[in-house]
Design a protein around this motif. Sequence first.
Motif, short mmCIF file in Angstrom:
data_model
loop_
_atom_site.label_atom_id
_atom_site.label_comp_id
_atom_site.label_asym_id
_atom_site.label_seq_id
_atom_site.Cartn_x
_atom_site.Cartn_y
_atom_site.Cartn_z
N TYR A 148 45.13 45.15 27.72
CA TYR A 148 44.86 45.73 29.04
C TYR A 148 43.57 45.15 29.61
N LYS A 151 44.17 41.12 30.17
CA LYS A 151 45.16 40.64 31.12
C LYS A 151 45.68 41.70 32.10
N LEU A 152 46.17 42.81 31.53
CA LEU A 152 46.94 43.77 32.34
C LEU A 152 46.12 44.44 33.43
N SER A 153 44.79 44.55 33.25
CA SER A 153 43.96 45.21 34.26
C SER A 153 43.92 44.45 35.57
N ARG A 154 44.39 43.20 35.58
CA ARG A 154 44.37 42.37 36.78
C ARG A 154 45.74 42.29 37.46
N ILE A 155 46.76 42.93 36.89
CA ILE A 155 48.12 42.81 37.39
C ILE A 155 48.52 44.06 38.18
N LEU A 156 49.04 43.85 39.36
CA LEU A 156 49.41 44.94 40.26
C LEU A 156 50.34 45.95 39.58
N LEU A 158 50.94 47.41 37.04
CA LEU A 158 50.84 47.45 35.58
C LEU A 158 49.46 47.94 35.15
N ASN A 159 48.41 47.56 35.90
CA ASN A 159 47.06 47.99 35.52
C ASN A 159 46.95 49.51 35.52
N TYR A 216 41.17 41.12 40.61
CA TYR A 216 41.95 42.28 40.15
C TYR A 216 42.92 42.67 41.26
N THR A 217 44.21 42.50 41.03
CA THR A 217 45.21 42.83 42.04
C THR A 217 45.59 44.30 41.90
N THR A 218 44.94 45.14 42.67
CA THR A 218 45.20 46.58 42.61
C THR A 218 46.01 47.00 43.82
#
Length: 309
Positions: A148, A151-156, A158-159, A216-218
């Motif tokens: 997380y 990688k995952l914290s930057r994915i829309l 999924l973060n 970070y794609t939030t």
Amino acid sequence: MNSEKDNFRDKDFVSKSLLYRISQFVGFLLGARFFVAALLTFALYVSTYFLFNQDETFRNFVFDFKVHGIIFCTVLSILAGGIINQFYDLEKDHLVKPFRTRIQSFIKQKYFLYFYLVLTVISLGVATIISYRVLIFFVIYQFFMWFYSHKLSRILILNNLTFVSLTLYPFFGMMVYYETFSKKVFLMAIFLFLVLLCIDIVKDMLTKSVDKTFGYTTIPNFFNGKKTNTIVISLLVLIMAVSMRLVNKSGVSGYMSYYFVAGLFVVIFCIYLLINSSRQIKVLVLNILRFWVLVGIFAMLFTGIQGKL
């Protein structure tokens, strides 16, 4: 005269050295998110004894060292996860959390990584002693906390979903351990998941520009503010629906029933605030939701005590 100056310098050196050590200690606590870990530990003990553990006496629970071992591993894993998360988010935190970053700067990053490795090894070592299933449980937990942060914290989307899922993962483990599968527990899990999801999205709304700068794609920096508000309000409406279901159909009683009824008004108030809200209002909504989670832990505690008497 010279001896007095020397004594003054010695005292000044000792005070500065002590202040530096205290700053290092506070920096470590903040870096490891110790206070978050402490709150989750309290929540785990309350939910384990009063929600998942339906039949065991308090005496048996106190001497159930397997449960204490699992919670101990959970605490170490959370501390390790906090350290690795701040390691990957260091540049972002310089802007979002300048005070915390300043305090953490008293400790070199390599020492944070050493702490991370030590906490991870101890956690997995204790898990191995308990059972191989517990070991697998924590290997998965720690892997996804690292993944997380990496990688995952930057994915829309999924973060947000991963963050909330990792927060609830230890509670899911306790539910499986005690085999407590019921409609009430399931609905309460959905309720907490939705509240934590709202908290995480509102938090992203407050760091929108910084997240965009660092890749970070939030939800807030992918959609516009109006759409993000609509998403959060929709989630709050779902929270209201789950709350009403819990009160009417699941058999929730005691202080917990009052909690979910009062929660309807809290959620309505948050929806009202989010309509055409400013940054200050978003901070208020964030703190209200966080506080309401804490109130829920104490409501569960008091309901459990009432039921055990």
